[in-house]
Design a protein around this motif. Structure first.
Motif, PDB file in Angstrom:
ATOM      1  N   LEU A  38      12.947   7.501  -9.998  1.00 13.02           N
ATOM      2  CA  LEU A  38      12.958   7.080  -8.593  1.00 13.02           C
ATOM      3  C   LEU A  38      14.307   7.462  -7.996  1.00 13.02           C
ATOM      4  O   LEU A  38      15.350   7.251  -8.616  1.00 13.02           O
ATOM      5  N   HIS A  39      14.264   8.046  -6.806  1.00 12.51           N
ATOM      6  CA  HIS A  39      15.486   8.481  -6.136  1.00 12.51           C
ATOM      7  C   HIS A  39      15.502   8.004  -4.690  1.00 12.51           C
ATOM      8  O   HIS A  39      14.464   7.855  -4.069  1.00 12.51           O
ATOM      9  N   GLU A  40      16.693   7.839  -4.192  1.00  8.43           N
ATOM     10  CA  GLU A  40      16.916   7.553  -2.777  1.00  8.43           C
ATOM     11  C   GLU A  40      17.580   8.782  -2.185  1.00  8.43           C
ATOM     12  O   GLU A  40      18.467   9.378  -2.800  1.00  8.43           O
ATOM     13  N   THR A  41      17.146   9.197  -1.013  1.00  9.09           N
ATOM     14  CA  THR A  41      17.771  10.329  -0.342  1.00  9.09           C
ATOM     15  C   THR A  41      18.778   9.805   0.664  1.00  9.09           C
ATOM     16  O   THR A  41      18.444   8.964   1.507  1.00  9.09           O
ATOM     17  N   SER A  84       0.845  -1.182   0.000  1.00  9.41           N
ATOM     18  CA  SER A  84       0.000   0.000   0.000  1.00  9.41           C
ATOM     19  C   SER A  84       0.887   1.241   0.000  1.00  9.41           C
ATOM     20  O   SER A  84       2.030   1.204   0.430  1.00  9.41           O
ATOM     21  N   PHE A  85       0.334   2.339  -0.507  1.00  8.33           N
ATOM     22  CA  PHE A  85       1.032   3.616  -0.492  1.00  8.33           C
ATOM     23  C   PHE A  85       0.475   4.446   0.648  1.00  8.33           C
ATOM     24  O   PHE A  85      -0.731   4.512   0.843  1.00  8.33           O
ATOM     25  N   GLU A  86       1.360   5.088   1.397  1.00 13.46           N
ATOM     26  CA  GLU A  86       0.941   5.898   2.544  1.00 13.46           C
ATOM     27  C   GLU A  86       1.627   7.260   2.497  1.00 13.46           C
ATOM     28  O   GLU A  86       2.745   7.380   2.008  1.00 13.46           O
ATOM     29  N   GLY A  87       0.953   8.265   3.016  1.00 13.22           N
ATOM     30  CA  GLY A  87       1.534   9.595   3.185  1.00 13.22           C
ATOM     31  C   GLY A  87       1.961  10.267   1.895  1.00 13.22           C
ATOM     32  O   GLY A  87       2.889  11.067   1.903  1.00 13.22           O
ATOM     33  N   ALA A  88       1.298   9.972   0.788  1.00 13.31           N
ATOM     34  CA  ALA A  88       1.706  10.553  -0.497  1.00 13.31           C
ATOM     35  C   ALA A  88       1.384  12.041  -0.559  1.00 13.31           C
ATOM     36  O   ALA A  88       0.313  12.468  -0.150  1.00 13.31           O
ATOM     37  N   TRP A  89       2.335  12.812  -1.052  1.00 11.52           N
ATOM     38  CA  TRP A  89       2.103  14.225  -1.311  1.00 11.52           C
ATOM     39  C   TRP A  89       3.007  14.666  -2.461  1.00 11.52           C
ATOM     40  O   TRP A  89       4.060  14.091  -2.680  1.00 11.52           O
ATOM     41  N   ALA A 109       7.709  16.876  -7.679  1.00  7.96           N
ATOM     42  CA  ALA A 109       8.179  15.684  -6.975  1.00  7.96           C
ATOM     43  C   ALA A 109       7.017  15.098  -6.189  1.00  7.96           C
ATOM     44  O   ALA A 109       6.161  15.830  -5.698  1.00  7.96           O
ATOM     45  N   LEU A 110       7.000  13.789  -6.114  1.00  5.80           N
ATOM     46  CA  LEU A 110       5.994  13.066  -5.339  1.00  5.80           C
ATOM     47  C   LEU A 110       6.728  12.259  -4.283  1.00  5.80           C
ATOM     48  O   LEU A 110       7.699  11.569  -4.603  1.00  5.80           O
ATOM     49  N   TYR A 111       6.271  12.361  -3.058  1.00 10.24           N
ATOM     50  CA  TYR A 111       6.882  11.647  -1.943  1.00 10.24           C
ATOM     51  C   TYR A 111       5.842  10.717  -1.338  1.00 10.24           C
ATOM     52  O   TYR A 111       4.668  11.084  -1.231  1.00 10.24           O
ATOM     53  N   MET A 112       6.277   9.524  -0.945  1.00 15.61           N
ATOM     54  CA  MET A 112       5.345   8.567  -0.351  1.00 15.61           C
ATOM     55  C   MET A 112       6.129   7.455   0.322  1.00 15.61           C
ATOM     56  O   MET A 112       7.341   7.341   0.169  1.00 15.61           O
ATOM     57  N   GLN A 113       5.401   6.633   1.054  1.00 21.03           N
ATOM     58  CA  GLN A 113       5.953   5.420   1.628  1.00 21.03           C
ATOM     59  C   GLN A 113       5.242   4.240   0.974  1.00 21.03           C
ATOM     60  O   GLN A 113       4.036   4.289   0.752  1.00 21.03           O
ATOM     61  N   LEU A 114       6.006   3.200   0.660  1.00 19.22           N
ATOM     62  CA  LEU A 114       5.461   1.975   0.087  1.00 19.22           C
ATOM     63  C   LEU A 114       5.573   0.892   1.145  1.00 19.22           C
ATOM     64  O   LEU A 114       6.678   0.527   1.556  1.00 19.22           O
TER      65      LEU A 114
END
Length: 75
Positions: free
Chosen positions: A45-48, A1-6, A17-22
């Motif tokens: 797709l990027h990793e910070t 599921s995707f959570e906290g998308a903004w 940019a789109l940020y979310m948790q998978l």
């Protein structure tokens, strides 16, 4: 599921940019190899990571897909 998308808003023709948790709620690993969006010309797709106190975005290496173990969350 995707959570906290903004999404970060942007003017027409500029990058956003789109940020979310998978979250993997299944019983087998999820392997993320690519992403797409009908409303975007390009999706990356990027990793910070943090280096010497500075955050940097590193593009995903498609030769090394991201794996999300059962019960884990990729942010």
């Amino acid at each position: 599921s995707f959570e906290g998308a903004w999404a970060r808003p942007a003017d027409v023709g500029y990058n956003s940019a789109l940020y979310m948790q998978l979250k993997n709620e299944g019983e087998t690993p999820l392997v993320l190899v690519d992403a797409g969006c009908a409303q975007a010309r390009k999706v990356e797709l990027h990793e910070t990571i943090e280096v010497d106190g500075v955050s940097k975005m590193i593009p995903m290496d498609t030769a090394r897909p991201w794996t999300v173990a059962p019960g884990e969350t990729l942010s």
